[in-house]
Scaffold this motif. Sequence first.
Motif, PDB file in Angstrom:
ATOM      1  N   ARG A  62     -26.396 -70.909 -96.528  1.00 12.62           N
ATOM      2  CA  ARG A  62     -25.110 -70.219 -96.580  1.00 12.62           C
ATOM      3  C   ARG A  62     -23.993 -71.199 -96.254  1.00 12.62           C
ATOM      4  NH1 ARG A  62     -24.771 -65.051 -92.890  1.00 12.62           N
ATOM      5  NH2 ARG A  62     -22.622 -65.286 -93.620  1.00 12.62           N
ATOM      6  N   ASN A  63     -22.767 -70.832 -96.645  1.00 16.92           N
ATOM      7  CA  ASN A  63     -21.579 -71.607 -96.326  1.00 16.92           C
ATOM      8  C   ASN A  63     -20.813 -70.910 -95.202  1.00 16.92           C
ATOM      9  OD1 ASN A  63     -22.173 -73.442 -98.359  1.00 16.92           O
ATOM     10  ND2 ASN A  63     -20.928 -72.374 -99.878  1.00 16.92           N
ATOM     11  N   PHE A  64     -20.353 -71.693 -94.229  1.00 19.59           N
ATOM     12  CA  PHE A  64     -19.577 -71.180 -93.111  1.00 19.59           C
ATOM     13  C   PHE A  64     -18.244 -71.916 -93.065  1.00 19.59           C
ATOM     14  CE2 PHE A  64     -23.977 -70.438 -91.992  1.00 19.59           C
ATOM     15  CZ  PHE A  64     -23.959 -69.124 -91.562  1.00 19.59           C
ATOM     16  N   ILE A  65     -17.194 -71.184 -92.715  1.00 20.98           N
ATOM     17  CA  ILE A  65     -15.844 -71.743 -92.643  1.00 20.98           C
ATOM     18  C   ILE A  65     -15.476 -71.947 -91.180  1.00 20.98           C
ATOM     19  CG2 ILE A  65     -13.408 -71.377 -93.186  1.00 20.98           C
ATOM     20  CD1 ILE A  65     -14.291 -69.676 -95.550  1.00 20.98           C
ATOM     21  N   GLN A  67     -12.464 -73.147 -88.635  1.00 21.27           N
ATOM     22  CA  GLN A  67     -11.042 -73.406 -88.429  1.00 21.27           C
ATOM     23  C   GLN A  67     -10.887 -74.316 -87.211  1.00 21.27           C
ATOM     24  OE1 GLN A  67      -8.861 -69.754 -88.147  1.00 21.27           O
ATOM     25  NE2 GLN A  67      -9.376 -69.087 -90.209  1.00 21.27           N
ATOM     26  N   TYR A  68     -10.158 -75.410 -87.396  1.00 24.10           N
ATOM     27  CA  TYR A  68     -10.010 -76.406 -86.328  1.00 24.10           C
ATOM     28  C   TYR A  68      -8.556 -76.822 -86.214  1.00 24.10           C
ATOM     29  CZ  TYR A  68     -10.363 -80.862 -83.851  1.00 24.10           C
ATOM     30  OH  TYR A  68     -10.181 -81.896 -82.976  1.00 24.10           O
ATOM     31  N   ASN A  69      -8.021 -76.781 -84.975  1.00 26.43           N
ATOM     32  CA  ASN A  69      -6.649 -77.196 -84.698  1.00 26.43           C
ATOM     33  C   ASN A  69      -6.692 -78.558 -84.011  1.00 26.43           C
ATOM     34  OD1 ASN A  69      -3.990 -77.540 -83.859  1.00 26.43           O
ATOM     35  ND2 ASN A  69      -3.703 -75.371 -83.428  1.00 26.43           N
ATOM     36  N   PRO A  70      -6.277 -79.643 -84.656  1.00 25.79           N
ATOM     37  CA  PRO A  70      -6.349 -80.971 -84.034  1.00 25.79           C
ATOM     38  C   PRO A  70      -5.446 -81.108 -82.813  1.00 25.79           C
ATOM     39  CG  PRO A  70      -6.064 -81.140 -86.425  1.00 25.79           C
ATOM     40  CD  PRO A  70      -5.808 -79.719 -86.063  1.00 25.79           C
ATOM     41  N   GLY A  71      -4.369 -80.304 -82.743  1.00 25.33           N
ATOM     42  CA  GLY A  71      -3.454 -80.426 -81.616  1.00 25.33           C
ATOM     43  C   GLY A  71      -4.003 -79.803 -80.347  1.00 25.33           C
ATOM     44  N   THR A  72      -4.484 -78.571 -80.427  1.00 27.06           N
ATOM     45  CA  THR A  72      -4.997 -77.854 -79.257  1.00 27.06           C
ATOM     46  C   THR A  72      -6.508 -77.932 -79.109  1.00 27.06           C
ATOM     47  OG1 THR A  72      -5.129 -75.799 -80.528  1.00 27.06           O
ATOM     48  CG2 THR A  72      -3.068 -76.253 -79.377  1.00 27.06           C
ATOM     49  N   LEU A  73      -7.191 -78.495 -80.118  1.00 31.64           N
ATOM     50  CA  LEU A  73      -8.652 -78.622 -80.132  1.00 31.64           C
ATOM     51  C   LEU A  73      -9.347 -77.257 -80.137  1.00 31.64           C
ATOM     52  CD1 LEU A  73      -9.199 -81.579 -77.633  1.00 31.64           C
ATOM     53  CD2 LEU A  73      -8.858 -81.661 -80.103  1.00 31.64           C
ATOM     54  N   GLU A  74      -8.643 -76.209 -80.519  1.00 31.59           N
ATOM     55  CA  GLU A  74      -9.241 -74.889 -80.619  1.00 31.59           C
ATOM     56  C   GLU A  74      -9.949 -74.743 -81.968  1.00 31.59           C
ATOM     57  OE1 GLU A  74      -6.240 -71.999 -80.001  1.00 31.59           O
ATOM     58  OE2 GLU A  74      -6.014 -72.429 -77.865  1.00 31.59           O
ATOM     59  N   SER A  75     -11.055 -74.040 -81.966  1.00 33.49           N
ATOM     60  CA  SER A  75     -11.849 -73.903 -83.189  1.00 33.49           C
ATOM     61  C   SER A  75     -12.531 -72.546 -83.199  1.00 33.49           C
ATOM     62  CB  SER A  75     -12.897 -75.019 -83.284  1.00 33.49           C
ATOM     63  OG  SER A  75     -13.738 -74.987 -82.151  1.00 33.49           O
ATOM     64  N   SER A  76     -12.883 -72.108 -84.395  1.00 28.18           N
ATOM     65  CA  SER A  76     -13.608 -70.858 -84.578  1.00 28.18           C
ATOM     66  C   SER A  76     -14.434 -70.969 -85.849  1.00 28.18           C
ATOM     67  CB  SER A  76     -12.661 -69.662 -84.666  1.00 28.18           C
ATOM     68  OG  SER A  76     -11.821 -69.780 -85.807  1.00 28.18           O
ATOM     69  N   CYS A  77     -15.555 -70.257 -85.869  1.00 27.86           N
ATOM     70  CA  CYS A  77     -16.473 -70.306 -87.011  1.00 27.86           C
ATOM     71  C   CYS A  77     -16.820 -68.887 -87.442  1.00 27.86           C
ATOM     72  CB  CYS A  77     -17.738 -71.076 -86.640  1.00 27.86           C
ATOM     73  SG  CYS A  77     -18.923 -71.223 -88.002  1.00 27.86           S
ATOM     74  N   THR A  78     -17.109 -68.734 -88.704  1.00 27.04           N
ATOM     75  CA  THR A  78     -17.436 -67.403 -89.228  1.00 27.04           C
ATOM     76  C   THR A  78     -18.834 -66.947 -88.831  1.00 27.04           C
ATOM     77  OG1 THR A  78     -18.146 -68.470 -91.291  1.00 27.04           O
ATOM     78  CG2 THR A  78     -15.891 -67.611 -91.213  1.00 27.04           C
ATOM     79  N   CYS A  79     -19.668 -67.814 -88.258  1.00 25.73           N
ATOM     80  CA  CYS A  79     -20.981 -67.386 -87.788  1.00 25.73           C
ATOM     81  C   CYS A  79     -20.897 -66.595 -86.493  1.00 25.73           C
ATOM     82  CB  CYS A  79     -21.910 -68.572 -87.607  1.00 25.73           C
ATOM     83  SG  CYS A  79     -21.506 -69.623 -86.196  1.00 25.73           S
TER      84      CYS A  79
END
Length: 291
Positions: A62-65, A67-79
């Motif tokens: 499967r493909n997962f998306i 999201q990554y913010n280089p400034g705040t280092l916050e991230s989230s994944c669809t899994c």
Amino acid sequence: QSTPQLFSKSALESDGARLFTHEVFEEFQEEYKCSTNTLTSRGFSESNNMELNTVKDALRNRNFIVQYNPGTLESSCTCKLFERRGVPCRHILWIYFGNGLEKIPESSFAKRWTKDALRDIKSSHKGCVGVGDVDIIDKKQIEMMKLWSEVHETMGVLIGREKEHVEDLCKLIKEFREKFLPSVSAMTKHQELEELLGCATNNEITILPPKISKNKGSGKRMLSNNAKAVACARKPKCMCNNCKQMAHHGKRNCPNPFVERPPQNVDDEEEEEEEQEEEEEEENEDDELEE
């Protein structure tokens, strides 16, 4: 706690061993192994200072998306592994490894799984508060512990004093409560429950009737013993082949399954034997005539 065995010399894995407990680190290490062996990039785009990375997971196909913010280092994944378990998933770790991060950002792990989750705040009967091996301490909690120690020590002193001192202390506490906590004393149990839950309860509760389901035997009323007796009395009687009586039962449901037949007299037995002999003689004569 001792340092667990590492899979590689990566700084991210070493930081995970430093942060997490042994049990949680095993799950983190499994995600890290999969991030280095089973993932490939399928696309990249930018939107509102956010990097959108499409990651192909070979194990799940499967493909997962991510999201990554280089400034705040916050991230989230669809899994949604981090939202469920509090541990960064393999797809987020793959993005961190690609961006050269050496430490796991604080936004990517739940503090309850770290080694510093338990705060060693201790209180003694002398009113002293000790703090052990914790960098950040909740000041309000420390003040509450000090207050509790003062109350405990004051109550110990008042045990041997006169009754007037105890009454004066109760009066002071009551005045403080009425002055600084008027809402707490005036609230009802229902209001206290709403404040605890953080939402208002609904006073109008609508209970809908249940759906009617027609199962086998539904709609029939169970008959009582008296009703069964009346229904049985209305039926015509029949001869029972077992007890030889006129009744509302047959041989199958006869209440007297083993009925002893009355013994036959000797004269009756002789008559039956004579009749059988006569029948045999008549049959023999018929056979002779036919021949």
